[in-house]
Structure formats: structure tokens, C-alpha cells
Design an enzyme around this catalytic site. Structure first.
Site, mmCIF file in Angstrom:
data_model
loop_
_atom_site.group_PDB
_atom_site.id
_atom_site.type_symbol
_atom_site.label_atom_id
_atom_site.label_comp_id
_atom_site.label_asym_id
_atom_site.label_seq_id
_atom_site.Cartn_x
_atom_site.Cartn_y
_atom_site.Cartn_z
ATOM 1 C CB SER A 1 50.498 32.176 41.226
ATOM 2 O OG SER A 1 49.218 32.154 40.632
ATOM 3 C CG HIS B 1 47.458 35.459 44.094
ATOM 4 N ND1 HIS B 1 47.215 34.166 44.516
ATOM 5 C CD2 HIS B 1 48.032 35.357 42.866
ATOM 6 C CE1 HIS B 1 47.629 33.315 43.594
ATOM 7 N NE2 HIS B 1 48.129 34.011 42.582
ATOM 8 C CG ASP C 1 45.259 34.282 47.210
ATOM 9 O OD1 ASP C 1 44.692 34.927 46.303
ATOM 10 O OD2 ASP C 1 46.098 33.394 46.988
#
Length: 443
Positions: A270, A420, A392
């Protein structure tokens, strides 16, 4: 060096990883690499690589070898009080408890021996005893610097990894002068022929993100560090160092330079992918390869939030640790987990927010402008593995394909039936992909 040297007691501690560290920056630590060459006959082969010495010295660069242990001439049921540690009289070694010369320790902590090594105090047996002794904290051997709410966490993998967290000294800039931060991380318990894997984490999170994948990576024979990015995680930020992007980069570089010291495979999930790209472009000598997991690399920093008044910034940051907001974020991040699991993982994800300096560090990052690495992507020279989850709902597949187009030599892989945070949700898949990438296969 004089031939005759003064004998001192030695305090040796056996454990799977890590060293006892100190807040006083004048004290330097021993590294396991400097321990083993002096212990060829001091311990059984099964304990090699698991020996560390809880000892400090005032001079961080002594001109002599750090220490030398000798096996006692005869094995005794009642261990001697003094082991054969030969050091120059001027080295001024101090003990862990009280920082006094160890030959002044009371009889209650007289050194004991096991397998020819001296011990500083009586110890409990069992596989978890080393972590409990090292932590010296309440409940199940958790480190004392973790918030007490760690005891409420139910996830056994999170509890196990939390017991391994320790703090190591890292030099940083504090108010235009050199200072030190005791930085939290999980250190590797094995040493590999491959370059070490260094795991970053997402925005406003901690190394506990890697609770499920970390043991799998070590089982694959990798040397793995899980580090907390400056401003997040469980580092001691009592001195309130700046926590902007440049400070985070400098902190990670100093941690690498001080403790890792080998080109690394840097893994960023991320927003951690943006941190990894920023670091790899600015310190290419420290990074051999990059792994970007559901990379959030096209956000242009914190935008207008960087300009809000401090009072408003603190009010906004306070919302970040609220349970409803964190719970909602977890429901977006994961695919198909139960409500009970979502609650528990929310408690894991917000544990670091309970530290007293978290608000100040978060506001510092917000007002610094945040990560904006859009223009740096094409400057990446390292080999790259891009991994993304099929479902995601935070970072779209379109952005991952765009990233791959800007890094044409990169490898891209999709993990099916995953959201995610695939290193939490699908740890086997990400561990296999990282292990294959590190070891040179085509994933």
C-alpha cells in the site's frame, strides 16, 4: 595491548533473536556476527546463531575485539561466579542491571553457566522463556513498551510476533542536531546467504501487519526484518522527532546503515510501496530488489491537509484511531472475514495509536505533505515484483497495470480471491512469491 588483562564477569543470555538495548545513545550494542567467531567451543551447534550478550561499552569503536569467551576447564554442577572474559581494564564494561561492573553484582545475580556460558540471573525454561525474559513486560512476555491493550488481542500470530518486537538505537535528526531514536522492529532469527528481506508496512500501521507472513518467510530460509516506519509503529518518539517523508527516509537509511548493512529486498504494501520507491531512488546502494504489494503510488501526498491549522490537524488525526473508522477500513481492506475477526484485527491495527506521541507524529507527517512519488517511478533501477489482490477495493487493478507499464522490466502477479492486505489475508501466496523472487526464480 597488554598481555595481562583484567578479568571481568560476563553476562550471556541465550535467545532466538535480539539484544537488550538502552535509551542512552552513548551505549553501543554487540551484534550476533561479532559474537559467534569467539564462541567456537563455547556452546553446542544447536545454539550457534542464538547467542547474544547483554553488555554495553562507552566507547563505540574500541580498537580491540569486543570480547573473548573461554570454556571452563571442567564442567561443574555448581557453576563458577566468574567466567573468563578478557578485556582491557580501560574498557569500562557495565552490567545491564544498574550499569555497574559485574564483579560488583550481588550474589543473587551471580553468573551461572549453561553449556559453558555464564548466565546473569536464574531463568525459566521453555521455548517462550527467552522472549519473556527479553521483554520484561507484563502478560505473556510482551515487551514492556507495548500498550497494555496488546493483552486483549486474540490473534495468536499477532501475539507471537508482538513478543518478538524490540527496539534498536537509530541516529536521527532532532531539532537540527543529532539524536537517537529507539526504533521498533522484529529482527531475523536466521542468517541467509541471500540478501535480507526488509518488510515495511501500510499507512499508519506497524510491523504487526506481517504477523501471518513473517513466520512463513523465515520457514522459507529468508533473513527477514519487519521494521516500523518512523512516526508509526512502536518506536520511542518521546523526543518528538520530525516524521515527514525526508525524516522517514533518513531514519530507514540509518537503520539500514547501522544494523542491516547489506543490500536488501525492500517490501512495501500500500503506502509502504511509495516509501519503498522513495527510498530506493534516493539510496539505490541499499536496495537490491523491490516488492510492491497493492502499491498506493499515485496519490499526490496529503494535498490540502498539509495547509490546515494545527488545531484542525490534531482534530482530524484523532479520528484516525477511532474504532468505527478503523473497523470500516478493515471491512474495505479484507474480503469475506467474520465480524469477530474484523474487530480483533482492528485492535491489532490501532495498537500503536495508543502511544502518547502518536498524534504528534501523525500531524508531523500530514503537514509535511506526505508521499508523492509519481515522478520517481521511472527512476527505479532495481528489479521489481508487483503483486496485487484480485478483489482490492482500495487500489484498482488499472493502477497496478499502469505501474507495470512504467516499470516494463517488472514482474506482475495477481493473487486471486483476495483484498487489499494480501500479506494478512493470503500469507502463503505472498510468502511464496517473495521467496521465489529473492532466490532468483521467475515467481
Amino acid at each position: 595491548m597488554k598481555k595481562e588483562q583484567e578479568c571481568w564477569d560476563v553476562w550471556v543470555e541465550l535467545g532466538p533473536s535480539g539484544f537488550r538495548t538502552f535509551k542512552d545513545p552513548r551505549f553501543a550494542r554487540f551484534e550476533s556476527e561479532s559474537v559467534l567467531p569467539y564462541l567456537p567451543q563455547a556452546t553446542s551447534p544447536s545454539l550457534l546463531g542464538k547467542v547474544h550478550v547483554s553488555r554495553t561499552y562507552l566507547n563505540p569503536n574500541p580498537p580491540w575485539p569486543p570480547f573473548c569467551l573461554k570454556r571452563p576447564a571442567t564442567r561443574q554442577r555448581t557453576p563458577p561466579r566468574r567466567s573468563s572474559l578478557l578485556l582491557p581494564p580501560s574498557s569500562r564494561f557495565l552490567s545491564v542491571a544498574g550499569r555497574r561492573p559485574l564483579h560488583h553484582q550481588p550474589a543473587s545475580v551471580a553468573a551461572r553457566t549453561q553449556n559453558g556460558l555464564a548466565w546473569g540471573r536464574p531463568r525459566a525454561a521453555g521455548p517462550g522463556a527467552a522472549a519473556a525474559r527479553r521483554a520484561a513486560g507484563p502478560g505473556d512476555g510482551f515487551p514492556s513498551f507495548l500498550p497494555k491493550e496488546v493483552e486483549k488481542i486474540k490473534d495468536p500470530f499477532a501475539r507471537r510476533l508482538a513478543q518478538k518486537i524490540e527496539r534498536v538505537p537509530v541516529p536521527v535528526q532532532i531539532e537540527s542536531s543529532d539524536g537517537w531514536v529507539m526504533s521498533s522492529c522484529v529482527k531475523p532469527s536466521i542468517r541467509s546467504n541471500n540478501n535480507p528481506v526488509v518488510l515495511l508496512h501500510c499507512f499508519d500501521s506497524s510491523c504487526l501487519e506481517w504477523r501471518h507472513a513473517y513466520p512463513l518467510l523465515e520457514e522459507a530460509g529468508l533473513e527477514v526484518w519487519a521494521v516500523d516506519v518512523l512516526g508509526w509503529g512502536f518506536s520511542d518518539l518521546e523526543k518528538r522527532p520530525p516524521c515527514g517523508v525526508s525524516s522517514k527516509r533518513h531514519h530507514l537509511y540509518q537503520l539500514w546503515k547501522t544494523h542491516i548493512r547489506r543490500p536488501m529486498v525492500l517490501v512495501g504494501p500500500s503506502l509502504g510501496a511509495a516509501a519503498a520507491i522513495d527510498f530506493a531512488v534516493n539510496h539505490s546502494e541499499a536496495v537490491e530488489k523491490l516488492v510492491l504489494i497493492n502499491g498506493c503510488v499515485y496519490e499526490e501526498g496529503t494535498g490540502q491537509l498539509a495547509k490546515v491549522p494545527k488545531l484542525v490537524a490534531y482534530a482530524g488525526v484523532s479520528l484516525l484511531k477511532s474504532i468505527p473508522l478503523r473497523l470500516y477500513a478493515n471491512m474495505l481492506a479484507f474480503k469475506g472475514i467474520s465480524l469477530a475477526t474484523c474487530f480483533d484485527w482492528t485492535n491489532v491495527g490501532r495498537l500503536h495509536c495508543l502511544l502518547p506521541w502518536w498524534k504528534d507524529a501523525s500531524v508531523s507527517f500530514m503537514r509535511s505533505g506526505g508521499y508523492n512519488v509519481v515522478d520517481q517511478i521511472k527512476e527505479v533501477k532495481q528489479k521489481v515484483l508487483i503483486v496485487y489482490g484480485e478483489h482490492d477495493r482500495i487500489i484498482t487493478k488499472k493502477l497496478q497495470v499502469r505501474l507495470h507499464c512504467e516499470l516494463p522490466s517488472a514482474i506482475i502477479r495477481q493473487v486471486p480471491d483476495c483484498g487489499h492486505l494480501l500479506h494478512v489475508e493470503k500469507p502463503n501466496a505472498i510468502a511464496n512469491l517473495i521467496a521465489d523472487f529473492v532466490q532468483g526464480s521467475n515467481c
